[in-house]
Scaffold this motif. Sequence first.
Motif, PDB file in Angstrom:
ATOM      1  N   MET A  63       0.889  -1.168  -0.103  1.00  0.00           N
ATOM      2  CA  MET A  63      -0.069  -0.022   0.046  1.00  0.00           C
ATOM      3  C   MET A  63       0.963   1.212   0.206  1.00  0.00           C
ATOM      4  O   MET A  63       1.758   1.294   0.829  1.00  0.00           O
ATOM      5  CB  MET A  63      -0.675  -0.146   1.335  1.00  0.00           C
ATOM      6  CG  MET A  63      -1.638   1.345   1.533  1.00  0.00           C
ATOM      7  SD  MET A  63      -2.729   1.297   2.866  1.00  0.00           S
ATOM      8  CE  MET A  63      -2.866  -0.299   3.610  1.00  0.00           C
ATOM      9  N   THR A  64       0.533   2.204  -1.002  1.00  0.00           N
ATOM     10  CA  THR A  64       1.285   3.223  -0.914  1.00  0.00           C
ATOM     11  C   THR A  64       0.342   4.553  -0.743  1.00  0.00           C
ATOM     12  O   THR A  64      -0.885   4.610  -1.098  1.00  0.00           O
ATOM     13  CB  THR A  64       2.167   3.673  -2.106  1.00  0.00           C
ATOM     14  OG1 THR A  64       1.220   3.577  -3.270  1.00  0.00           O
ATOM     15  CG2 THR A  64       3.163   2.663  -2.392  1.00  0.00           C
ATOM     16  N   PHE A  65       1.012   5.709  -0.413  1.00  0.00           N
ATOM     17  CA  PHE A  65       0.040   6.822  -0.083  1.00  0.00           C
ATOM     18  C   PHE A  65       0.869   8.112  -0.920  1.00  0.00           C
ATOM     19  O   PHE A  65       2.219   8.077  -1.124  1.00  0.00           O
ATOM     20  CB  PHE A  65       0.001   7.444   1.475  1.00  0.00           C
ATOM     21  CG  PHE A  65      -0.789   6.384   2.134  1.00  0.00           C
ATOM     22  CD1 PHE A  65      -0.085   5.475   2.845  1.00  0.00           C
ATOM     23  CD2 PHE A  65      -2.103   6.771   2.185  1.00  0.00           C
ATOM     24  CE1 PHE A  65      -1.132   4.672   3.338  1.00  0.00           C
ATOM     25  CE2 PHE A  65      -2.856   6.131   2.970  1.00  0.00           C
ATOM     26  CZ  PHE A  65      -2.451   4.876   3.458  1.00  0.00           C
ATOM     27  N   LYS A  66       0.111   9.074  -1.558  1.00  0.00           N
ATOM     28  CA  LYS A  66       0.529   9.764  -2.601  1.00  0.00           C
ATOM     29  C   LYS A  66      -0.552  11.237  -2.688  1.00  0.00           C
ATOM     30  O   LYS A  66      -1.739  10.913  -2.642  1.00  0.00           O
ATOM     31  CB  LYS A  66       0.754   9.425  -3.948  1.00  0.00           C
ATOM     32  CG  LYS A  66       1.318  10.312  -5.032  1.00  0.00           C
ATOM     33  CD  LYS A  66       1.519   9.851  -6.179  1.00  0.00           C
ATOM     34  CE  LYS A  66       2.271  10.757  -7.202  1.00  0.00           C
ATOM     35  NZ  LYS A  66       1.682  11.174  -8.283  1.00  0.00           N
ATOM     36  N   PHE A  93      -5.385  16.333  -1.792  1.00  0.00           N
ATOM     37  CA  PHE A  93      -5.883  15.530  -0.776  1.00  0.00           C
ATOM     38  C   PHE A  93      -4.725  14.403  -0.842  1.00  0.00           C
ATOM     39  O   PHE A  93      -3.914  14.448  -1.594  1.00  0.00           O
ATOM     40  CB  PHE A  93      -7.217  14.938  -1.165  1.00  0.00           C
ATOM     41  CG  PHE A  93      -8.359  15.950  -0.946  1.00  0.00           C
ATOM     42  CD1 PHE A  93      -8.319  16.967  -0.353  1.00  0.00           C
ATOM     43  CD2 PHE A  93      -9.680  15.325  -1.380  1.00  0.00           C
ATOM     44  CE1 PHE A  93      -9.404  17.968  -0.041  1.00  0.00           C
ATOM     45  CE2 PHE A  93     -10.713  16.667  -0.975  1.00  0.00           C
ATOM     46  CZ  PHE A  93     -10.473  17.638  -0.692  1.00  0.00           C
ATOM     47  N   MET A  94      -4.807  13.323  -0.111  1.00  0.00           N
ATOM     48  CA  MET A  94      -4.092  12.130   0.128  1.00  0.00           C
ATOM     49  C   MET A  94      -4.750  10.848  -0.761  1.00  0.00           C
ATOM     50  O   MET A  94      -5.899  10.674  -0.305  1.00  0.00           O
ATOM     51  CB  MET A  94      -3.874  11.857   1.553  1.00  0.00           C
ATOM     52  CG  MET A  94      -2.786  10.791   1.693  1.00  0.00           C
ATOM     53  SD  MET A  94      -1.285  11.278   0.870  1.00  0.00           S
ATOM     54  CE  MET A  94      -0.553  12.695   1.776  1.00  0.00           C
ATOM     55  N   GLY A  95      -4.133  10.228  -1.387  1.00  0.00           N
ATOM     56  CA  GLY A  95      -4.522   9.179  -2.059  1.00  0.00           C
ATOM     57  C   GLY A  95      -3.835   7.932  -1.620  1.00  0.00           C
ATOM     58  O   GLY A  95      -2.630   8.015  -1.330  1.00  0.00           O
ATOM     59  N   GLU A  96      -4.779   6.871  -1.366  1.00  0.00           N
ATOM     60  CA  GLU A  96      -4.040   5.635  -1.129  1.00  0.00           C
ATOM     61  C   GLU A  96      -4.204   4.816  -2.475  1.00  0.00           C
ATOM     62  O   GLU A  96      -5.193   4.514  -3.188  1.00  0.00           O
ATOM     63  CB  GLU A  96      -5.007   5.002   0.014  1.00  0.00           C
ATOM     64  CG  GLU A  96      -4.521   3.584   0.455  1.00  0.00           C
ATOM     65  CD  GLU A  96      -5.318   3.030   1.524  1.00  0.00           C
ATOM     66  OE1 GLU A  96      -5.001   2.022   1.851  1.00  0.00           O
ATOM     67  OE2 GLU A  96      -6.371   3.606   1.907  1.00  0.00           O
ATOM     68  N   ASN A 130      -8.624   4.652  -2.391  1.00  0.00           N
ATOM     69  CA  ASN A 130      -9.046   5.624  -1.687  1.00  0.00           C
ATOM     70  C   ASN A 130      -8.756   7.034  -1.404  1.00  0.00           C
ATOM     71  O   ASN A 130      -7.327   7.310  -1.923  1.00  0.00           O
ATOM     72  CB  ASN A 130      -8.660   5.074   0.169  1.00  0.00           C
ATOM     73  CG  ASN A 130      -9.558   3.976   0.339  1.00  0.00           C
ATOM     74  OD1 ASN A 130     -10.815   3.810  -0.018  1.00  0.00           O
ATOM     75  ND2 ASN A 130      -8.829   2.962   0.754  1.00  0.00           N
ATOM     76  N   VAL A 131      -9.488   8.055  -1.257  1.00  0.00           N
ATOM     77  CA  VAL A 131      -8.944   9.483  -1.392  1.00  0.00           C
ATOM     78  C   VAL A 131      -9.429   9.987   0.059  1.00  0.00           C
ATOM     79  O   VAL A 131     -10.800   9.892   0.494  1.00  0.00           O
ATOM     80  CB  VAL A 131      -9.713  10.168  -2.686  1.00  0.00           C
ATOM     81  CG1 VAL A 131      -9.308  11.672  -2.448  1.00  0.00           C
ATOM     82  CG2 VAL A 131      -9.088   9.715  -3.783  1.00  0.00           C
ATOM     83  N   PHE A 132      -8.516  10.687   0.582  1.00  0.00           N
ATOM     84  CA  PHE A 132      -8.885  11.268   2.026  1.00  0.00           C
ATOM     85  C   PHE A 132      -8.681  12.828   1.947  1.00  0.00           C
ATOM     86  O   PHE A 132      -7.573  13.316   1.414  1.00  0.00           O
ATOM     87  CB  PHE A 132      -8.228  10.907   3.100  1.00  0.00           C
ATOM     88  CG  PHE A 132      -8.465   9.339   3.271  1.00  0.00           C
ATOM     89  CD1 PHE A 132      -9.295   8.921   4.194  1.00  0.00           C
ATOM     90  CD2 PHE A 132      -7.502   8.634   2.615  1.00  0.00           C
ATOM     91  CE1 PHE A 132      -9.519   7.480   4.275  1.00  0.00           C
ATOM     92  CE2 PHE A 132      -7.737   6.998   2.953  1.00  0.00           C
ATOM     93  CZ  PHE A 132      -8.527   6.671   3.540  1.00  0.00           C
ATOM     94  N   THR A 160       5.577   4.478   0.493  1.00  0.00           N
ATOM     95  CA  THR A 160       5.215   3.123   0.928  1.00  0.00           C
ATOM     96  C   THR A 160       4.954   3.195   2.840  1.00  0.00           C
ATOM     97  O   THR A 160       5.922   3.670   3.354  1.00  0.00           O
ATOM     98  CB  THR A 160       5.996   2.090   0.565  1.00  0.00           C
ATOM     99  OG1 THR A 160       6.365   2.098  -0.855  1.00  0.00           O
ATOM    100  CG2 THR A 160       5.623   0.728   0.960  1.00  0.00           C
ATOM    101  N   MET A 161       3.907   2.509   2.999  1.00  0.00           N
ATOM    102  CA  MET A 161       3.878   2.407   4.556  1.00  0.00           C
ATOM    103  C   MET A 161       3.387   0.992   4.632  1.00  0.00           C
ATOM    104  O   MET A 161       3.103   0.444   4.106  1.00  0.00           O
ATOM    105  CB  MET A 161       2.732   3.149   4.803  1.00  0.00           C
ATOM    106  CG  MET A 161       2.955   4.700   4.708  1.00  0.00           C
ATOM    107  SD  MET A 161       1.555   5.655   5.481  1.00  0.00           S
ATOM    108  CE  MET A 161       2.533   5.802   7.337  1.00  0.00           C
TER     109      MET A 161
END
Length: 75
Positions: A1-4, A23-26, A35-37, A74-75
Amino acid sequence: MTFKRVIVHPMYQDFHTTPRIYFMGEYNDHQQLINVFNHTHQKLKPIEGTYQWELLDHSVVYFVEEDSKFPRKTM
């Protein structure tokens, strides 16, 4: 899983006159946005078959695009 970070544009507004919103995308392991936050950690819901995501509590629709200047983490 990565965040961008992703760039979002409120729908029904001129993309060239409104300031950029981030926003932050997963992303999953296949680099697909899942996902979008927003800045208050509210999750947006995708609208099937489009690049649009809806903030359900406020009935706001955004067009989402990847921010190429921001590296994936990457998390």
